[in-house]
Enzyme design. Structure first.
Site, PDB file in Angstrom:
ATOM      1  N   THR A 269      -3.543   0.399  -8.032  1.00  0.00           N
ATOM      2  CA  THR A 269      -3.452  -0.924  -8.647  1.00  0.00           C
ATOM      3  C   THR A 269      -3.179  -1.924  -7.535  1.00  0.00           C
ATOM      4  O   THR A 269      -2.527  -1.597  -6.546  1.00  0.00           O
ATOM      5  CB  THR A 269      -2.323  -1.010  -9.704  1.00  0.00           C
ATOM      6  OG1 THR A 269      -1.071  -0.780  -9.073  1.00  0.00           O
ATOM      7  CG2 THR A 269      -2.519  -0.008 -10.833  1.00  0.00           C
ATOM      8  N   CYS A 270      -3.666  -3.129  -7.696  1.00  0.00           N
ATOM      9  CA  CYS A 270      -3.512  -4.150  -6.654  1.00  0.00           C
ATOM     10  C   CYS A 270      -2.056  -4.497  -6.383  1.00  0.00           C
ATOM     11  O   CYS A 270      -1.728  -4.934  -5.288  1.00  0.00           O
ATOM     12  CB  CYS A 270      -4.267  -5.410  -7.041  1.00  0.00           C
ATOM     13  SG  CYS A 270      -6.050  -5.174  -7.100  1.00  0.00           S
ATOM     14  N   ILE A 271      -1.207  -4.320  -7.379  1.00  0.00           N
ATOM     15  CA  ILE A 271       0.183  -4.730  -7.210  1.00  0.00           C
ATOM     16  C   ILE A 271       1.141  -3.543  -7.085  1.00  0.00           C
ATOM     17  O   ILE A 271       2.350  -3.694  -7.230  1.00  0.00           O
ATOM     18  CB  ILE A 271       0.626  -5.695  -8.326  1.00  0.00           C
ATOM     19  CG1 ILE A 271       0.396  -5.094  -9.702  1.00  0.00           C
ATOM     20  CG2 ILE A 271      -0.082  -7.040  -8.172  1.00  0.00           C
ATOM     21  CD1 ILE A 271       0.924  -5.935 -10.854  1.00  0.00           C
ATOM     22  N   ALA A 272       0.600  -2.358  -6.776  1.00  0.00           N
ATOM     23  CA  ALA A 272       1.474  -1.215  -6.468  1.00  0.00           C
ATOM     24  C   ALA A 272       2.195  -1.506  -5.160  1.00  0.00           C
ATOM     25  O   ALA A 272       1.638  -2.151  -4.268  1.00  0.00           O
ATOM     26  CB  ALA A 272       0.646   0.068  -6.337  1.00  0.00           C
TER      27      ALA A 272
END
Length: 166
Positions: free
Chosen positions: A18-21
């Site tokens: 995920t982009c915000i991991a």
């Protein structure tokens, strides 16, 4: 304990794809060992004793991504995890230490279940580390809310969260 639980969830959701991991963990040197212990416990609660057999832990999206993410396992020192299966495109959630800022794992978006840990001694040192890099898409602070608000004020990120991820 709560930080380890929430970071484990944020880093293993969709196997970190995920982009915000979280892409790296700035961790005060005094809590590193306790964090590793609690992170391991949190992984067991989330995914069971054998993460590879968990129906909730997905595989890396394709062979190209698998090769890139598994390549990060050669950087630094593995302190937790590190197992992988190329045929299944499985990479075990992994904590790395002894990472250099110039390592690829610190220069690229990881988009996988590998989490480099970067120790710090003072809040100013951590803030300087964040500010010297490209603006992160997300910043997650764990600790006293007052201190978290100060860190957020002194840094810039696409979005920020105190005592949680994702």
């Amino acid at each position: 304990k709560i930080a380890a639980q929430r970071i484990a969830w944020g880093k293993t959701l969709n196997a970190g794809q995920t982009c915000i991991a979280p892409d790296y963990l700035l961790i005060h040197h005094s809590v590193t060992e306790k964090f590793i212990t609690e992170f391991k416990k949190a992984l067991t609660v989330l995914h069971g004793e054998d993460i590879k057999t968990s129906r909730h832990f997905v595989r890396i999206v394709n062979d190209k991504a698998f090769k890139r993410v598994s390549g990060y396992l050669k950087e630094g020192r593995i302190v937790l995890g590190g197992n992988f299966d190329e045929k299944e495109r499985y990479i075990e959630p992994t904590l790395l230490t002894d990472i250099k800022p110039t390592d690829r794992v610190m220069q690229e978006e990881i988009f996988g279940p590998v989490l480099p840990m970067v120790p710090f001694s003072t809040r100013d040192e951590a803030i300087r580390f964040i500010r010297e890099r490209e603006k992160p898409l997300a910043l997650y602070y764990f600790g006293k809310v007052k201190n978290g608000k100060e860190v957020i004020r002194l840094t810039s990120a696409g979005g920020s969260c105190i005592n949680d991820t994702i």
